[in-house]
Design a protein around this motif. Sequence first.
Motif, PDB file in Angstrom:
ATOM      1  N   LEU A   1      50.074  13.918 -68.570  1.00 41.83           N
ATOM      2  CA  LEU A   1      49.035  15.083 -68.009  1.00 41.83           C
ATOM      3  C   LEU A   1      48.184  14.437 -66.634  1.00 41.83           C
ATOM      4  CD1 LEU A   1      46.945  16.496 -70.765  1.00 41.83           C
ATOM      5  CD2 LEU A   1      48.686  17.223 -69.362  1.00 41.83           C
ATOM      6  N   ARG A   2      47.964  12.793 -66.275  1.00 36.96           N
ATOM      7  CA  ARG A   2      48.070  12.582 -65.534  1.00 36.96           C
ATOM      8  C   ARG A   2      48.849  12.576 -64.010  1.00 36.96           C
ATOM      9  NH1 ARG A   2      42.802  10.300 -66.630  1.00 36.96           N
ATOM     10  NH2 ARG A   2      42.300   9.506 -68.419  1.00 36.96           N
ATOM     11  N   THR A   3      50.666  11.733 -64.802  1.00 36.91           N
ATOM     12  CA  THR A   3      51.104  11.516 -63.219  1.00 36.91           C
ATOM     13  C   THR A   3      51.535  12.886 -63.136  1.00 36.91           C
ATOM     14  OG1 THR A   3      52.011  10.001 -65.436  1.00 36.91           O
ATOM     15  CG2 THR A   3      53.869  10.716 -63.139  1.00 36.91           C
ATOM     16  N   MET A   4      50.982  14.181 -63.612  1.00 36.31           N
ATOM     17  CA  MET A   4      51.737  15.694 -63.885  1.00 36.31           C
ATOM     18  C   MET A   4      50.163  16.382 -62.572  1.00 36.31           C
ATOM     19  SD  MET A   4      52.996  17.907 -66.488  1.00 36.31           S
ATOM     20  CE  MET A   4      51.909  17.149 -67.317  1.00 36.31           C
TER      21      MET A   4
ATOM     22  N   ILE B   1      51.247  13.743 -58.787  1.00 36.35           N
ATOM     23  CA  ILE B   1      52.067  14.408 -58.644  1.00 36.35           C
ATOM     24  C   ILE B   1      51.832  16.274 -57.522  1.00 36.35           C
ATOM     25  CG2 ILE B   1      54.513  16.126 -58.650  1.00 36.35           C
ATOM     26  CD1 ILE B   1      55.396  13.508 -60.671  1.00 36.35           C
ATOM     27  N   ALA B   2      51.019  16.676 -58.650  1.00 35.99           N
ATOM     28  CA  ALA B   2      50.323  18.244 -58.430  1.00 35.99           C
ATOM     29  C   ALA B   2      49.526  18.386 -56.550  1.00 35.99           C
ATOM     30  CB  ALA B   2      49.657  18.558 -59.288  1.00 35.99           C
ATOM     31  N   GLU B   3      48.367  17.157 -56.894  1.00 33.22           N
ATOM     32  CA  GLU B   3      47.900  16.495 -55.822  1.00 33.22           C
ATOM     33  C   GLU B   3      48.385  16.088 -54.869  1.00 33.22           C
ATOM     34  OE1 GLU B   3      44.154  15.082 -55.936  1.00 33.22           O
ATOM     35  OE2 GLU B   3      43.913  16.356 -57.094  1.00 33.22           O
ATOM     36  N   GLY B   4      49.422  15.341 -55.043  1.00 31.34           N
ATOM     37  CA  GLY B   4      50.464  14.819 -53.216  1.00 31.34           C
ATOM     38  C   GLY B   4      50.901  16.352 -52.879  1.00 31.34           C
ATOM     39  N   GLU B   5      51.691  17.003 -53.633  1.00 28.66           N
ATOM     40  CA  GLU B   5      52.120  17.938 -53.335  1.00 28.66           C
ATOM     41  C   GLU B   5      51.196  18.881 -52.813  1.00 28.66           C
ATOM     42  OE1 GLU B   5      53.947  19.656 -56.834  1.00 28.66           O
ATOM     43  OE2 GLU B   5      55.338  19.092 -56.296  1.00 28.66           O
ATOM     44  N   ILE B   6      49.611  18.884 -52.878  1.00 30.80           N
ATOM     45  CA  ILE B   6      48.907  19.981 -51.858  1.00 30.80           C
ATOM     46  C   ILE B   6      49.253  19.530 -51.080  1.00 30.80           C
ATOM     47  CG2 ILE B   6      46.863  19.942 -51.926  1.00 30.80           C
ATOM     48  CD1 ILE B   6      46.859  20.697 -55.095  1.00 30.80           C
ATOM     49  N   GLN B   7      48.238  17.513 -50.612  1.00 33.28           N
ATOM     50  CA  GLN B   7      48.244  17.214 -49.477  1.00 33.28           C
ATOM     51  C   GLN B   7      49.261  17.685 -48.541  1.00 33.28           C
ATOM     52  OE1 GLN B   7      45.038  16.397 -48.906  1.00 33.28           O
ATOM     53  NE2 GLN B   7      45.815  15.298 -46.463  1.00 33.28           N
ATOM     54  N   SER B   8      50.612  17.358 -49.203  1.00 29.93           N
ATOM     55  CA  SER B   8      51.779  17.418 -48.459  1.00 29.93           C
ATOM     56  C   SER B   8      52.161  18.701 -47.703  1.00 29.93           C
ATOM     57  CB  SER B   8      53.116  16.963 -49.288  1.00 29.93           C
ATOM     58  OG  SER B   8      53.135  16.104 -49.434  1.00 29.93           O
ATOM     59  N   LEU B   9      51.598  19.657 -48.409  1.00 34.82           N
ATOM     60  CA  LEU B   9      51.656  20.771 -48.341  1.00 34.82           C
ATOM     61  C   LEU B   9      50.540  21.814 -47.344  1.00 34.82           C
ATOM     62  CD1 LEU B   9      53.101  24.022 -48.448  1.00 34.82           C
ATOM     63  CD2 LEU B   9      51.875  24.381 -50.672  1.00 34.82           C
ATOM     64  N   ARG B  10      49.613  20.864 -47.375  1.00 32.55           N
ATOM     65  CA  ARG B  10      48.472  21.049 -45.907  1.00 32.55           C
ATOM     66  C   ARG B  10      48.582  20.604 -45.308  1.00 32.55           C
ATOM     67  NH1 ARG B  10      43.750  18.844 -49.599  1.00 32.55           N
ATOM     68  NH2 ARG B  10      43.297  21.125 -50.910  1.00 32.55           N
TER      69      ARG B  10
ATOM     70  N   ILE C   1      45.300  21.465 -65.604  1.00 31.82           N
ATOM     71  CA  ILE C   1      45.892  20.057 -65.771  1.00 31.82           C
ATOM     72  C   ILE C   1      44.606  18.940 -65.875  1.00 31.82           C
ATOM     73  CG2 ILE C   1      46.657  17.802 -65.208  1.00 31.82           C
ATOM     74  CD1 ILE C   1      48.659  19.305 -63.670  1.00 31.82           C
ATOM     75  N   ASP C   2      44.060  19.807 -65.446  1.00 32.08           N
ATOM     76  CA  ASP C   2      42.074  19.228 -65.604  1.00 32.08           C
ATOM     77  C   ASP C   2      41.273  19.725 -66.690  1.00 32.08           C
ATOM     78  OD1 ASP C   2      42.330  17.212 -63.298  1.00 32.08           O
ATOM     79  OD2 ASP C   2      40.561  19.288 -62.149  1.00 32.08           O
ATOM     80  N   THR C   3      41.461  20.834 -66.888  1.00 26.44           N
ATOM     81  CA  THR C   3      40.847  21.586 -67.931  1.00 26.44           C
ATOM     82  C   THR C   3      41.895  21.102 -69.469  1.00 26.44           C
ATOM     83  OG1 THR C   3      40.775  23.779 -66.671  1.00 26.44           O
ATOM     84  CG2 THR C   3      40.200  23.704 -69.078  1.00 26.44           C
TER      85      THR C   3
ATOM     86  N   GLN D   1      45.196  25.475 -58.611  1.00 30.83           N
ATOM     87  CA  GLN D   1      45.181  25.824 -60.121  1.00 30.83           C
ATOM     88  C   GLN D   1      46.207  25.332 -60.877  1.00 30.83           C
ATOM     89  OE1 GLN D   1      46.315  30.167 -59.649  1.00 30.83           O
ATOM     90  NE2 GLN D   1      44.105  30.768 -59.292  1.00 30.83           N
ATOM     91  N   VAL D   2      46.964  25.197 -60.885  1.00 30.31           N
ATOM     92  CA  VAL D   2      47.529  24.149 -61.671  1.00 30.31           C
ATOM     93  C   VAL D   2      47.010  22.287 -61.837  1.00 30.31           C
ATOM     94  CG1 VAL D   2      49.374  22.187 -61.526  1.00 30.31           C
ATOM     95  CG2 VAL D   2      50.318  24.947 -61.366  1.00 30.31           C
ATOM     96  N   VAL D   3      47.074  22.009 -60.406  1.00 29.85           N
ATOM     97  CA  VAL D   3      45.487  21.194 -61.216  1.00 29.85           C
ATOM     98  C   VAL D   3      44.629  21.150 -61.800  1.00 29.85           C
ATOM     99  CG1 VAL D   3      43.997  19.174 -59.806  1.00 29.85           C
ATOM    100  CG2 VAL D   3      46.386  19.931 -58.511  1.00 29.85           C
TER     101      VAL D   3
END
Length: 71
Positions: A7-10, A13-22, A56-58, A51-53
Motif C-alpha cells: 500500500l505504501r508503494t501504491m 506512485i499515485a502521489e507522483g502521478e498526481i504531481q506529474s499530472l498537475r 489507500i490512506d483509508t 481519490q485513489v490516494v
Amino acid sequence: MTETLNLRTMRTIAEGEIQSLRDFILLHRRKKTRGEAWFIQQEQILQHRRQVVTLIDTEITSRRERESEAA
C-alpha cells in the motif's frame, strides 16, 4: 517477474502521478496548447487519482487499527 505492490508503494506512485499530472496541466495552461475539453478531462483524471490516494490512506488506517486491536 511480477511483484505485488504494498500500500505504501501504491500511495507513493499515485502521489507522483498526481504531481506529474498537475505539472503537465500547468504547462499546457501556460502554453495554451490544449482545448478546454482536454483540461476538463485531465482534471477528472486528477480527481480520480486523488481519490485513489484517499482510499489507500483509508485502508492503511484501517489495517493499523485492526493490528492494534489484535495486539
